[in-house]
Design a protein around this motif. Structure first.
Motif, PDB file in Angstrom:
ATOM      1  N   ASP A 152      -7.527   0.718  -3.441  1.00  0.00           N
ATOM      2  CA  ASP A 152      -8.721  -0.122  -3.505  1.00  0.00           C
ATOM      3  C   ASP A 152      -8.551  -1.335  -4.420  1.00  0.00           C
ATOM      4  O   ASP A 152      -9.514  -2.044  -4.716  1.00  0.00           O
ATOM      5  CB  ASP A 152      -9.928   0.701  -3.956  1.00  0.00           C
ATOM      6  N   GLY A 153      -7.339  -1.579  -4.850  1.00  0.00           N
ATOM      7  CA  GLY A 153      -7.071  -2.685  -5.749  1.00  0.00           C
ATOM      8  C   GLY A 153      -6.798  -2.229  -7.170  1.00  0.00           C
ATOM      9  O   GLY A 153      -6.226  -2.980  -7.971  1.00  0.00           O
ATOM     10  N   ARG A 154      -7.177  -0.996  -7.458  1.00  0.00           N
ATOM     11  CA  ARG A 154      -6.940  -0.453  -8.797  1.00  0.00           C
ATOM     12  C   ARG A 154      -6.490   1.010  -8.764  1.00  0.00           C
ATOM     13  O   ARG A 154      -5.605   1.410  -9.489  1.00  0.00           O
ATOM     14  CB  ARG A 154      -8.183  -0.598  -9.667  1.00  0.00           C
ATOM     15  N   HIS A 155      -7.129   1.788  -7.891  1.00  0.00           N
ATOM     16  CA  HIS A 155      -6.811   3.211  -7.822  1.00  0.00           C
ATOM     17  C   HIS A 155      -6.144   3.531  -6.487  1.00  0.00           C
ATOM     18  O   HIS A 155      -6.530   3.013  -5.435  1.00  0.00           O
ATOM     19  CB  HIS A 155      -8.067   4.054  -8.005  1.00  0.00           C
ATOM     20  N   ALA A 156      -5.161   4.424  -6.530  1.00  0.00           N
ATOM     21  CA  ALA A 156      -4.403   4.812  -5.347  1.00  0.00           C
ATOM     22  C   ALA A 156      -4.551   6.309  -5.106  1.00  0.00           C
ATOM     23  O   ALA A 156      -4.452   7.116  -6.035  1.00  0.00           O
ATOM     24  CB  ALA A 156      -2.932   4.450  -5.526  1.00  0.00           C
ATOM     25  N   HIS A 157      -4.805   6.665  -3.850  1.00  0.00           N
ATOM     26  CA  HIS A 157      -4.895   8.086  -3.479  1.00  0.00           C
ATOM     27  C   HIS A 157      -3.859   8.373  -2.405  1.00  0.00           C
ATOM     28  O   HIS A 157      -3.784   7.684  -1.388  1.00  0.00           O
ATOM     29  CB  HIS A 157      -6.290   8.425  -2.959  1.00  0.00           C
ATOM     30  N   LEU A 158      -3.051   9.402  -2.624  1.00  0.00           N
ATOM     31  CA  LEU A 158      -1.954   9.739  -1.711  1.00  0.00           C
ATOM     32  C   LEU A 158      -2.389  10.817  -0.724  1.00  0.00           C
ATOM     33  O   LEU A 158      -2.919  11.857  -1.109  1.00  0.00           O
ATOM     34  CB  LEU A 158      -0.743  10.232  -2.509  1.00  0.00           C
ATOM     35  N   TYR A 159      -2.125  10.538   0.570  1.00  0.00           N
ATOM     36  CA  TYR A 159      -2.258  11.538   1.623  1.00  0.00           C
ATOM     37  C   TYR A 159      -0.848  11.909   2.084  1.00  0.00           C
ATOM     38  O   TYR A 159      -0.195  11.131   2.784  1.00  0.00           O
ATOM     39  CB  TYR A 159      -3.069  10.994   2.801  1.00  0.00           C
TER      40      TYR A 159
END
Length: 327
Positions: free
Chosen positions: A61-68
């Motif tokens: 989101d521009g700051r936080h990353a979530h891995l699938y």
């Protein structure tokens, strides 16, 4: 005259400095969660960046990353869980190509699910995945091209054993263009199921070499970025091509990995020595590179992936330096 000459040099240096500052480059992975290396791929879904990595798909989101992560039920290992392509279909479904086949993102469960397709090799090693306006998937598996009907979950191989492309793209008119290791081009008409072949090299040239990327420009011409022979412009109407450039502005030979066009006129080429921007209107060239002294520079020079977002910013994935966005 000496003062005039010095003033001229100062103005010239100022113009060059302004040209270098024409693009603002943001490096990710320092003040955010996006810390990735190696080759990546990009897509944009609902304002979020989706980034295919060696470990799965990251939503950023521009700051936080979530891995699938890519499911690995049989324990094949991390190499086969690499994401090679992400495509968004006209019905908003999200398709992911990997080293072990096709996956579909389930919005309800927020997970990547295997999408078995009859006619594809088992654990298909997908290098390219594209979607056309009818929602069909075009996949490149071990130098073989397949067209996938997602409703029937069936795949049909395109061409014969002699057709061994290394890249493909779907043009605006629906035709599928493929390039191989010998500089040959192939066009496939899905309606007529007809394949035509031609050489991508200009007349009088001995060889062209491996075509790494095919990019459709605004006027319907195709830009061919090769691994070692430079970048060419091919006309589907005349079936002829011409050399655009074979070296960058510093005289280094072009070792291309990928190419895009944000506006149909400027061609961005990701190379082993940074990004080369070729302006087709006047033939001028701009380069973006890593610099140890300039703050506004790439975080790495080996640019293996490029992507244009909806705001016409360009995302660049470097092999060793992570990800950058150029606006």
């Amino acid at each position: 005259m000496k003062k005039i000459f010095i003033l001229f040099l100062m103005v010239l240096c100022g113009i060059r400095a302004l040209a270098q500052e024409e693009y603002y480059i943001k490096n990710f992975g320092k003040a955010d969660d996006l810390r990735v290396r190696s080759r990546v791929c990009f897509a944009q879904v609902n304002g979020f960046m989706w980034i295919g990595t060696t470990n799965g798909v990251i939503v950023f989101d521009g700051r936080h990353a979530h891995l699938y992560p890519i499911p690995d039920p049989d324990g094949m290992g991390g190499y086969f869980c690499r994401v090679t392509d992400i495509q968004v279909a006209p019905d908003a479904s999200i398709w992911v190509g990997t080293k072990r086949g096709i996956y579909l993102f389930n919005i309800t469960t927020e997970s990547l699910e295997p999408f078995p397709v009859k006619g594809l090799p088992k654990n298909a090693n997908i290098s390219h995945l594209r979607v056309d306006y009818e929602g069909r998937l075009w996949v490149l598996v071990d130098s073989r091209v397949y067209v996938v009907d997602v409703k029937k979950k069936t795949a049909e191989k395109v061409g014969n054993e002699l057709l061994m492309p290394c890249c493909l793209t779907v043009a605006n008119d629906g035709k599928v263009w493929m390039g191989d290791n010998q500089g040959m081009l192939y066009s496939y008409d899905p309606k007529k199921k007809l394949i035509r072949s031609c050489t991508g090299k200009p007349e009088g040239q001995d060889r062209l070499g491996r075509i790494e990327s095919i990019t459709e420009m605004k006027d319907g011409l195709l830009a061919l970025a090769t691994a070692s022979e430079g970048v060419y412009l091919f006309s589907p109407k005349t079936r002829k091509s011409k050399l655009l450039f074979s070296h960058d502005d510093k005289g280094a030979p072009i070792i291309a990995h990928t190419s895009i066009t944000p506006d149909g006129e400027a061609l961005w080429v990701g190379t082993e020595h940074g990004i080369v921007i070729y302006h087709t209107k006047d033939g001028s060239m701009t380069s973006l590179r890593q610099s140890s002294i300039a703050a506004n520079s790439l975080s790495g020079n080996a640019v293996h992936s490029l992507f244009v977002d909806r705001e016409r910013g360009v995302w660049a994935g470097t092999f060793f330096g992570g990800i950058n966005r150029i606006s």
